[in-house]
Design an enzyme around this catalytic site. Structure first.
Site, PDB file in Angstrom:
ATOM      1  N   THR A 149      41.667  53.856  33.109  1.00  0.00           N
ATOM      2  CA  THR A 149      42.860  53.441  33.852  1.00  0.00           C
ATOM      3  C   THR A 149      42.646  52.197  34.716  1.00  0.00           C
ATOM      4  O   THR A 149      43.582  51.732  35.369  1.00  0.00           O
ATOM      5  CB  THR A 149      43.367  54.606  34.724  1.00  0.00           C
ATOM      6  OG1 THR A 149      42.267  55.180  35.439  1.00  0.00           O
ATOM      7  CG2 THR A 149      44.008  55.680  33.873  1.00  0.00           C
ATOM      8  N   HIS A 164      20.593  18.572  19.429  1.00  0.00           N
ATOM      9  CA  HIS A 164      20.803  17.454  20.346  1.00  0.00           C
ATOM     10  C   HIS A 164      21.958  16.595  19.825  1.00  0.00           C
ATOM     11  O   HIS A 164      22.017  16.319  18.627  1.00  0.00           O
ATOM     12  CB  HIS A 164      19.537  16.594  20.429  1.00  0.00           C
ATOM     13  CG  HIS A 164      19.731  15.337  21.217  1.00  0.00           C
ATOM     14  ND1 HIS A 164      19.760  15.328  22.601  1.00  0.00           N
ATOM     15  CD2 HIS A 164      19.919  14.044  20.821  1.00  0.00           C
ATOM     16  CE1 HIS A 164      19.944  14.087  23.011  1.00  0.00           C
ATOM     17  NE2 HIS A 164      20.050  13.281  21.947  1.00  0.00           N
ATOM     18  N   GLY A 173      46.948  46.315  26.560  1.00  0.00           N
ATOM     19  CA  GLY A 173      45.998  45.282  26.980  1.00  0.00           C
ATOM     20  C   GLY A 173      45.567  45.358  28.422  1.00  0.00           C
ATOM     21  O   GLY A 173      44.604  44.693  28.817  1.00  0.00           O
ATOM     22  N   LEU A 214      38.683  31.967  43.657  1.00  0.00           N
ATOM     23  CA  LEU A 214      38.245  30.598  43.363  1.00  0.00           C
ATOM     24  C   LEU A 214      38.885  30.062  42.090  1.00  0.00           C
ATOM     25  O   LEU A 214      39.255  28.887  42.013  1.00  0.00           O
ATOM     26  CB  LEU A 214      36.719  30.546  43.252  1.00  0.00           C
ATOM     27  CG  LEU A 214      35.943  30.861  44.541  1.00  0.00           C
ATOM     28  CD1 LEU A 214      34.450  30.727  44.302  1.00  0.00           C
ATOM     29  CD2 LEU A 214      36.379  29.961  45.693  1.00  0.00           C
TER      30      LEU A 214
END
Length: 466
Positions: free
Chosen positions: A143, A444, A39, A186
């Site tokens: 990599t 909506h 992963g 952030l």
């Protein structure tokens, strides 16, 4: 010695997707991963764990700040159990990486754990618990990248940390200093800010998220300042020193005055660098650029004709979904197909709250290129859905060609922007005009109505709800 049609070095989103697509196309495929789990950065210490912590911290902030307004009363104080939060994050990571193991078995891909290095262009040595050698007709280098650092900063990985350590802290910082006002800094800054940390961001450029549209930077800066984060732009960090449990950061502001920040943790988040350590690329005839990236042509082919490279290790944005597209691209190229990637249409996302998402050209880029364009913008607070969920910050902005009305860029900040940006990508993939979107029915009440309204504003300056 085992022989393969394709060997993939690296099992991040680019590598494992490339391996799956190669296997789907009938190629005998191997994947090599130096760590114990598959992963790559994204699933283990990047995208997935950071989103898990962002979601957990968001729930906590809602409980503290918003539940009462929703009519939800919690007896006693709401408390953070950081170790439990980190434990849940790890469970999400384990489940996700385990899913990659399943996909490798399902697609009959041989998995090798160990450091892969080239012996020559068709032979790869794998140094793990034992040393093995395989032969590969073609190789895909995937990599990835590692966190960058500034040359004068010593990362002790205890108080002066990278994003990897920030994902597994044992305590909530009292004052977290974040060097770098980009995506990673952030996002992780907001995780700990929600949990009670004082957060100070020190950014070299003149705005946060400096690679994105200036309007997005301005709006996110406003959101962070409202949350009492200390944002310092145009500051050049010149030293980071640890004294016991205190970290002292010194920087020069834009006037050249020295400014000092003191905290108990410092997150160094100044970007990422391509990772080729131990690859022995030169033995295969693979050239690197002066920036440490692997040199590739338009087909992602390296200087060795049977070796390709994808993802963070090559030029372009360091994004998991860009790496995936490149992995599929190379697999299909090897199969004799003629795939295509439009790099202009790979979206960028910041998973703060509100989320920030962007695709195509920014206003700054269009102005620099001398393109005559028009702007349609619609505020999220004008939507019924935003008022219902109390997510009022942000806007959607559409940039369209002034003469043809073709959409050139879409920039949004608001709730669910990370999901909404896909509509813009689809529209731009088919070279839609702003009018095309303005004439489509949007359910909506939804956040995506802001896209239609921005399109109306760009088409005839006739947004309906402002």
């Amino acid at each position: 010695m085992n022989s393969y049609d394709v060997a993939v070095i690296g099992s991040g989103p680019g590598g494992y997707v490339a391996a799956i697509r190669c296997a789907q196309l009938g190629m005998k495929t191997a994947i090599i991963e130096k760590y114990a789990t598959l992963g790559g950065t994204c699933l283990n210490v990047g995208c997935i764990p950071s989103k898990a912590l962002l979601d957990s911290s968001h729930h906590y902030e809602d409980a503290v700040k918003h539940f009462e307004e929703h009519g939800i009363e919690i007896p006693g104080d709401v408390k953070v159990n950081l170790s439990k939060m980190i434990e849940r994050k790890q469970a999400v990571v384990n489940q996700t990486t385990g899913g990659i193991d399943f996909l490798m078995k399902k697609n009959k891909i041989d998995v090798y754990h160990g450091l892969g290095s080239f012996k020559d262009a068709t032979h790869i040595l794998i140094k793990g618990e034992k040393e093995e050698e395989i032969e590969a007709k073609n190789t895909i280098i995937a990599t990835g990248s590692k966190p960058s650092n500034l040359p004068f900063i010593t990362l002790d990985k205890e108080r002066i940390i990278t994003s990897t350590e920030a994902l597994k802290l044992k305590e909530i910082p009292k004052h977290l200093i974040v060097i770098g006002g980009g995506v990673i800094g952030l996002e992780l800054g907001q995780v700990y800010g929600r949990l009670g940390s004082e957060v100070t961001v020190v950014e070299y450029m003149d705005r946060i998220i400096p690679t994105m549209d200036g309007g997005l930077s301005k709006e996110l800066n406003k959101v962070f300042k409202k949350a009492k984060y200390n944002i310092n732009v145009s500051h050049k960090v010149k030293s980071v020193e640890r004294k016991g449990d205190e970290v002292i950061v010194k920087a020069d502001d834009k006037k050249g005055n020295e400014v000092e920040f003191k905290g108990d943790y410092c997150l160094v988040s100044v970007g990422r660098r391509p990772y080729t350590d131990g690859l022995n690329a030169e033995a295969a005839g693979v050239k690197l650029t002066d920036r440490g990236q692997i040199e590739v042509n338009d087909h992602l082919q390296t200087s060795a004709k049977n070796i390709y490279a994808i993802g963070d290790v090559v030029k372009g944005a360091m994004l998991a979904h860009k790496a995936e597209e490149e992995g599929v691209f190379v697999a299909e190229t090897l199969a004799g197909q003629k795939p295509h990637i439009d790099y202009n249409l790979i979206p960028g996302v910041v998973y703060t709250w509100p989320e920030v998402a962007s695709v195509g050209k920014t206003e700054e880029e269009l102005k620099d290129a001398g393109v005559d364009f028009k702007v349609g913008q619609f505020p999220m607070r004008a939507l019924g859905r935003s008022r219902a969920s109390m997510d009022l910050d942000g806007f959607v902005k559409i940039l369209a060609d002034k003469s043809t009305d073709e959409i050139l860029g879409v920039h949004m900040i608001g709730a669910r922007a990370a999901d909404m940006i896909a509509e813009a990508v689809v529209a731009m993939e088919y070279r839609a005009s702003a009018e095309d979107i303005s004439r489509m029915s949007h359910a909506h009440p939804t956040f995506t109505e802001a896209i239609k309204e921005a399109a109306l504003a760009a088409t005839e300056d006739r947004a309906l709800h402002i």
